[in-house]
Design a protein around this motif. Structure first.
Motif, PDB file in Angstrom:
ATOM      1  N   ASP A  28       3.330  52.150  12.386  1.00  0.00           N
ATOM      2  CA  ASP A  28       2.615  50.963  12.390  1.00  0.00           C
ATOM      3  C   ASP A  28       2.082  50.288  13.483  1.00  0.00           C
ATOM      4  O   ASP A  28       2.023  50.927  14.669  1.00  0.00           O
ATOM      5  CB  ASP A  28       3.621  50.023  11.505  1.00  0.00           C
ATOM      6  N   GLY A  29       1.658  49.191  13.389  1.00  0.00           N
ATOM      7  CA  GLY A  29       1.129  48.494  14.576  1.00  0.00           C
ATOM      8  C   GLY A  29       1.875  48.336  15.735  1.00  0.00           C
ATOM      9  O   GLY A  29       1.586  48.057  17.094  1.00  0.00           O
ATOM     10  N   VAL A  34       6.872  54.978  10.273  1.00  0.00           N
ATOM     11  CA  VAL A  34       7.100  54.260   8.564  1.00  0.00           C
ATOM     12  C   VAL A  34       6.890  55.624   7.741  1.00  0.00           C
ATOM     13  O   VAL A  34       6.983  55.296   6.617  1.00  0.00           O
ATOM     14  CB  VAL A  34       5.822  53.070   8.509  1.00  0.00           C
ATOM     15  N   LEU A 122      -2.714  44.930   5.964  1.00  0.00           N
ATOM     16  CA  LEU A 122      -1.564  45.205   7.079  1.00  0.00           C
ATOM     17  C   LEU A 122      -2.504  45.720   8.450  1.00  0.00           C
ATOM     18  O   LEU A 122      -3.714  45.693   8.445  1.00  0.00           O
ATOM     19  CB  LEU A 122      -1.009  46.402   6.777  1.00  0.00           C
ATOM     20  N   HIS A 125      -2.482  50.978  11.128  1.00  0.00           N
ATOM     21  CA  HIS A 125      -1.667  52.403  11.330  1.00  0.00           C
ATOM     22  C   HIS A 125      -2.226  53.392  12.155  1.00  0.00           C
ATOM     23  O   HIS A 125      -3.488  53.343  12.297  1.00  0.00           O
ATOM     24  CB  HIS A 125      -1.088  52.345  10.144  1.00  0.00           C
TER      25      HIS A 125
END
Length: 327
Positions: A28-29, A34, A122, A125
């Protein structure tokens, strides 16, 4: 229009991730894991439950701030995709074919592709795709080894195991250029087995081959410097390249070689010179400033060899600059 439900598509996607023979890791960022597919589980020996939610640096501490980690940061921050060079980064991730390789520390050879992922709603990623290229790398290595072996075979005489004519030509050119640079003398010995056709005709070609092998072994045993080269020049002719060697040194070595062949005491009842196998040798030595090209040295050694044969064989003749004389 597809009637597949989102739940079904998710199940299919999960099954595909489990089935593919490629490693998939998604961050993820914040660089937290994940997604960790089954292939990665199998080859890292880490279940997904033990790494999900952990940052890259905690899962792979030895790779922190390395090339792959930098590529992941670039993908997340700047939307840059990267293909990690396999030649420079052969096995960055600790992935192993099986327990034995893991115990020995033998990692899979890896091709790595780092790709940014845009996920609706979101932050960005990043997906890391890892492919096992061990088989391909091993195949390439074997092909290179075969190529090297083939090249070495093209430089070796198949019968005697010493250098062949091609090797001789290449080495002589190298040493000629070196002599030009250093100003040191270069010597050459041409060697011919006396009455070898009569030997073959009367003892057979198998005995003739064995005779040449014995001669090559005896001649080679006399040489002890790495840049000296003994080659089979053709048929029953041999040649010796002697870098940084003056006339006196080459002449002394040639006489030693002549005596070594005579000492083999190989029967030759059809020789016009002796009752055993003998050789004639021609020596040429020239300073590099007198040599137009390497062929001049060969021509001079040939003239000396002719002189040795004409003077009764089983002897050494030397050609030095403008003269040839029986020794």
């Amino acid at each position: 229009m597809s009637t597949t439900s989102p739940e079904t598509r998710l199940q299919l996607f999960t099954s595909v991730l489990a089935a593919v023979r490629t490693g998939i890791i998604v961050f993820d960022g914040e660089q937290r894991v994940v997604l960790w597919n089954r292939w990665i589980e199998q080859h890292s020996h880490l279940p997904a439950s033990s790494v999900l939610g952990k940052p890259f640096g905690e899962v792979f501490p030895d790779m922190a701030d390395g090339r792959t980690h930098i590529a992941i940061r670039e993908a997340l921050r700047n939307n840059f995709a990267s293909l990690i060079s396999q030649s420079l980064n052969k096995a960055p991730f600790p992935l192993f074919a099986g327990p034995a390789d893991a115990a020995s520390g033998t990692r899979l050879q890896q091709a790595i592709h780092v790709m940014p992922l845009e996920v609706a709603g979101l932050p960005r990623h990043c997906m890391v795709q890892i492919t096992d290229v061990s088989t391909a790398v091993s195949r390439e290595r074997k092909l290179r080894e075969m190529a090297v072996e083939l090249e070495s075979q093209t430089l070796v005489d198949g019968l005697t195991g010493i250098a062949n004519r091609r090797h001789f030509d290449l080495h002589l050119e190298d040493e000629f250029r070196r002599a030009k640079r250093t100003g040191l003398p270069l010597s050459l010995i041409m060697i011919d087995v006396d009455y070898f056709k009569d030997y073959n005709d009367n003892y057979g070609h198998q005995r003739g081959d064995e005779c040449l092998v014995r001669i090559a072994g005896a001649l080679g045993a006399v040489l002890n410097r790495s840049r000296d080269l003994l080659a089979r020049y053709g048929g029953e002719e041999f040649a010796v390249i002697l870098p940084d060697t003056g006339c006196d040194g080459a002449l002394q070595l040639a006489e030693t070689m002549r005596a070594e062949i005579e000492a083999l005491e190989l029967e030759h009842g059809h020789s016009g010179t002796a009752t055993r196998v003998t050789v004639s040798l021609g020596v040429s030595t020239m300073a590099p400033d007198l040599l137009a090209n390497s062929g001049s040295l060969i021509h001079a050694a040939d003239r000396a060899l002719y002189q040795a044969k004409r003077s009764g064989r089983n002897g050494v003749a030397v050609y030095n600059d403008e003269q040839a004389a029986k020794v």
